[in-house]
Design a protein around this motif. Structure first.
Motif, mmCIF file in Angstrom:
data_model
loop_
_atom_site.group_PDB
_atom_site.id
_atom_site.type_symbol
_atom_site.label_atom_id
_atom_site.label_comp_id
_atom_site.label_asym_id
_atom_site.label_seq_id
_atom_site.Cartn_x
_atom_site.Cartn_y
_atom_site.Cartn_z
ATOM 1 N N ILE A 161 -3.122 -3.116 -11.500
ATOM 2 C CA ILE A 161 -2.016 -2.235 -11.730
ATOM 3 C C ILE A 161 -1.477 -2.691 -13.138
ATOM 4 N N GLN A 221 -3.394 -0.756 -15.706
ATOM 5 C CA GLN A 221 -3.565 0.513 -15.510
ATOM 6 C C GLN A 221 -2.267 0.947 -16.315
ATOM 7 N N LYS A 222 -1.057 0.164 -15.674
ATOM 8 C CA LYS A 222 0.128 0.533 -16.533
ATOM 9 C C LYS A 222 0.226 0.566 -18.029
ATOM 10 N N ALA A 225 -1.837 3.695 -19.077
ATOM 11 C CA ALA A 225 -0.807 4.811 -18.900
ATOM 12 C C ALA A 225 0.139 4.875 -20.038
ATOM 13 N N PHE A 235 -2.272 3.712 -6.679
ATOM 14 C CA PHE A 235 -2.480 2.279 -5.947
ATOM 15 C C PHE A 235 -2.014 2.530 -4.590
ATOM 16 N N LYS A 270 9.668 3.491 -14.820
ATOM 17 C CA LYS A 270 8.948 4.655 -15.420
ATOM 18 C C LYS A 270 7.908 5.218 -14.376
ATOM 19 N N PHE A 271 7.158 3.957 -13.824
ATOM 20 C CA PHE A 271 6.053 4.319 -12.698
ATOM 21 C C PHE A 271 6.446 4.289 -11.344
#
Ligand code: SF4
Ligand code: SF4
Ligand code: SF4
Ligand code: FES
Ligand code: FES
Lengths: 166, 580
Positions: free
Chosen positions: A49, A52-53, A56, B183, B579-580
């Motif tokens: 993650i 991936q962040k 992104a 995820f 943000k996520f």
């Protein structure tokens, strides 16, 4: 999909620099996402993650889009490789000789799924296609080592052996 | 545009060039079923329920993406077409949890209707392995039951293209494909804003609001509770749809009647809260304008928008008006002023908001929304939930008399009414701000430039010698464009209105679900908005500050707008989010 969030992310500064460079390189092209994800897969060996962040944010695309792609294409992995990476051949010859059962046994013994990694980072497990050792079917490999003509019981022994190493 | 000559089922028609078969069919009165198609936002040709025969083509074509051409002969009602659709439905059902009786969408489900139309009686035709998904009920406003999802991806398109939020999408592949978050995190843990735009486009019962009807029934039954209901401006314009009124029918009087028959102790109008919001917001705006405060000021009545801002533009939180939303203001006024005046302990008051909005279910649990020490609002019903309560109670809605809201918190101005449509808050604020700035009564109350359902509207008004640039946007993808333009200096505004849902609350995520057969071809937003603007025209009081009940609230209780008491009761604060 087995995503081992339990294994702490250990990315280095150099890896991050490389990823940033890849993002910079592709950023203004259309279809930048795939090549950047490929680069990240090469740099880190998997796409947790945290990585991936970064992708992104860097490309200004939704995280879900990155994740969706990472789970759609087999070339991306969500778990790191373990210290001992086990790969079970599910090619036709091996499958006919029962590699499916061996694979299942490994999943149970290690408590992980296809593509997963044990929380201590020691073992990872994946299936693969024919590796050209059909004569030895059913076959699995641990890192470079090949084990053939396996029975389900052999699985436990192999795992014990690597557990004893550290 | 030129016309082309085509035939539908042997009958000749002339239709505009360049449109799709399904659009042409609609023009000539032929209905074609759809499951994935949503005009402009989801044209992926995936479900193949809309297949038709085109003479000369070997395979059936998906009419939602296939353009007409001159001389084309289309057959929509052959055995071959029916069988193909039925086959596709059977495949969908092979992995579908088809217990309709226990499903929220039972009776309104697009999948169910199409199955009935095509005589799918053998639901287990292709039974095999099926995935079992856990229900995700982590978010405050909705849950997702992927066992009922048919992967049409309309929700994904709404979240991404309409809202620019993009927290859901297809994960994994093949048999394991499912809609989820990055995820596979629970929806409550990601940057979902709660708007519910995904819910209103879903053709099945896979996603739905979290039910608050139980808490409301319980409160009504509880003799120790003083149960007060308030209805948002947009509800009167849409709840009629639940009882087969034409879209855009204002049924305010019957709605009030129905609420009284459901057993609420008082029926108040969120329009009053809207008027209070204007008092505070206009005052805040003038203060910012005159004292060098942070501009542009951005409205804060849409909780989906507020959460979006907190996640995606935390640096613009200072631009958000500190005003609570009209619902929260009215709840706070009920539990303070009204409670004091009527000698009721606020702990015994239960306030129900009937809202066009699912994000309101999240809003009531936000911090700093408890002026009396108790939550300003205790439960939020969507328009749909209220419709279901009315049906369950056996109330014959269409034959009810028209009744009025209770006083004093049922009195409102036309300005409060138009809050329910995009541009309404801006117009209402301008009506009051203009008079406050000039100190003179304005004869002009209509600010036409900010009306209409376009996603982004701009106008410049000269008020008392000051040029004011305003912007109105709805749909969060549009809000993104506007905020980016403000951030990079391209645009300079003084005041921005943002509503999370496209067209404003009349098209909110809690509104009656219209099937794609309607949604794709009827302008829901304009029809529903019209009901509000005509009510505004009819009202004798059209400015918030002229509402006598509002004047009384200030003279007897709050003092002036922006007073410290008003701040304590009617304003709130915001938090930065990930943000996520
Ligand atoms: S989604 Fe529709 S078809 Fe499926 S169970 Fe619910 S009502 Fe029935
Ligand atoms: S509620 Fe709104 S933000 Fe959340 S998933 Fe649905 S469309 Fe996206
Ligand atoms: S949740 Fe509803 S809208 Fe979304 S893909 Fe599934 S069926 Fe379609
Ligand atoms: S099939 Fe397993 S090695 Fe060839
Ligand atoms: S393919 Fe046309 S509606 Fe789904």
């Amino acid at each position: 999909m087995s995503n081992c969030s339990c294994i702490p992310f250990k990315g280095t500064k150099e890896q991050q620099k490389k990823l940033e460079a890849a993002i910079e390189k592709y950023k203004d092209q259309s279809g930048a996402l795939m090549p950047v994800m490929q680069a990240a897969q090469d740099i880190y060996g998997y796409l947790p993650i945290e990585v991936q962040k970064m992708i992104a944010s860097g490309l200004n695309v939704p995280l879900e889009q990155v994740y969706g792609i990472s789970t759609f294409y087999a070339q991306f992995s969500l778990s790191p490789k373990g210290k001992y990476a086990i790969s079970v051949c599910l090619g036709t010859a091996c499958y006919v000789k029962g590699s499916g059962k061996i694979f299942e046994r490994l999943k149970t013994v290690l408590g992980i799924d296809d593509g997963g990694c044990t929380p201590d980072g020691k073992f990872s497990l994946e299936s693969c296609r024919c590796i050209g050792a059909c004569g030895l079917a059913p076959v699995l490999t641990v890192n470079e080592e090949v084990y053939g003509r396996l029975t389900e019981d052999d699985v436990d022994k192999i795992i014990e052996k690597y557990k004893a190493l550290d | 545009m030129a016309d082309v000559n085509i035939k539908f089922n042997g009958i000749p028609y002339s239709v505009p060039e360049g449109i799709t078969i399904i659009e042409a069919a609609r023009l000539v009165g032929v209905n074609i079923p759809t499951l994935c198609y949503l005009k402009d936002i989801n044209e992926i040709g995936a479900c193949r329920i809309c297949v038709v025969e085109v003479v000369g083509q070997r395979n059936l074509v998906a009419s939602c993406v296939y353009p007409v051409s001159d001389g084309m002969e289309i057959i929509t009602n052959s055995e071959r077409v029916f069988n193909s659709r039925k086959h596709n439905l059977q495949l969908i059902l092979s992995t579908h949890d088809n217990r309709c009786l226990a499903c929220v969408q039972n009776g309104h489900c697009e999948l169910q209707k199409i199955c009935r139309d095509f005589g799918v009686d053998d639901v287990n035709m292709f039974d095999g392995e099926i995935n079992h998904y856990e229900i995700d009920d982590s978010a405050e406003h909705m849950y997702r039951d992927n066992n009922k999802c048919i992967l049409c991806r309309r929700c994904v398109a709404a979240c991404e293209k309409v809202q620019g939020v993009s927290v859901i999408g297809p994960n994994e592949r093949g048999f394991n494909t499912h809609i989820g978050c990055a995820f596979d995190q629970p929806l409550g843990d990601v940057a979902c804003v709660g708007c519910g735009q995904c819910i209103v486009v879903c053709p099945t019962g896979a996603i739905s609001e979290k039910d608050h009807t139980k808490r409301v029934w319980d409160a009504i039954q509880d003799p120790t509770k003083h149960v007060i209901v308030q209805t948002a401006p947009a509800i009167r314009a849409t709840i009629g749809e639940m009882f087969d009124y034409p879209i855009g029918t204002n049924v305010e009087g019957k709605m009030v009647s129905a609420l009284r028959r459901l057993g609420f102790d008082k029926i108040f109008d969120t329009n009053f809260g809207a008027d209070a919001t204007i008092m505070e917001e206009a005052n805040e705006f003038i203060e910012r304008l005159q004292n060098g405060g942070t501009l542009p000021m951005i409205t804060s009545c849409s909780p989906g928008w507020v959460k979006f801002c907190e996640h995606n533009y935390p640096e613009m939180i200072p631009n958000l008006s500190s005003c609570k939303s009209p619902m929260q203001m009215l709840g706070a006024i009920i539990k303070t002023w009204y409670a004091e005046q009527n000698n009721i302990d606020p702990k015994d008051i239960f306030v129900v908001g009937v809202m066009p909005c699912t994000a309101k279910k999240f809003e009531i649990g936000r911090p700093d929304q408890s002026a009396s020490g108790y939550p300003d609002v205790d439960a939020v019903l969507t328009t749909r939930e209220l419709g279901h309560m009315i049906s369950r109670a056996g109330i014959d809605f269409r034959n009810l008399p028209d009744e009025d809201f209770d006083n004093p918190l049922g009195e409102s101005s036309g300005a409060g009414t138009i809050f329910g449509a995009t541009g309404g808050v801006m117009e209402a604020a301008l009506r009051t701000a203009a008079e406050r700035i000039t100190g003179k009564q304005a004869s002009e109350v209509d600010f036409m430039e900010v009306r209409g359902t376009e996603g982004i509207k701009e106008a410049t008004y000269n008020i008392g010698g000051v040029e004011l640039n305003v912007c109105v946007c709805s749909g969060l993808a549009n809000a993104r464009k506007v905020l980016d333009a403000v951030k990079n200096g391209e645009k300079k505004y003084h005041f921005i209105e943002v509503m999370a849902c496209p067209g404003g609350c009349i098209n909110g995520g809690g509104q009656p679900v219209q099937p794609s057969a309607v949604r794709n071809f009827v302008d829901l937003k304009s029809l529903r908005a019209m009901a509000l603007y005509s009510e505004d025209m009819r009202k004798s009081i059209r400015k918030s500050h002229e509402n006598p009940a509002i004047q009384k609230l200030y003279t007897t209780y709050l003092g002036s707008p922006g007073s410290s008491k008003a701040h304590r009761i009617l304003h709130t604060s915001y938090v930065e989010r990930d943000k996520f």
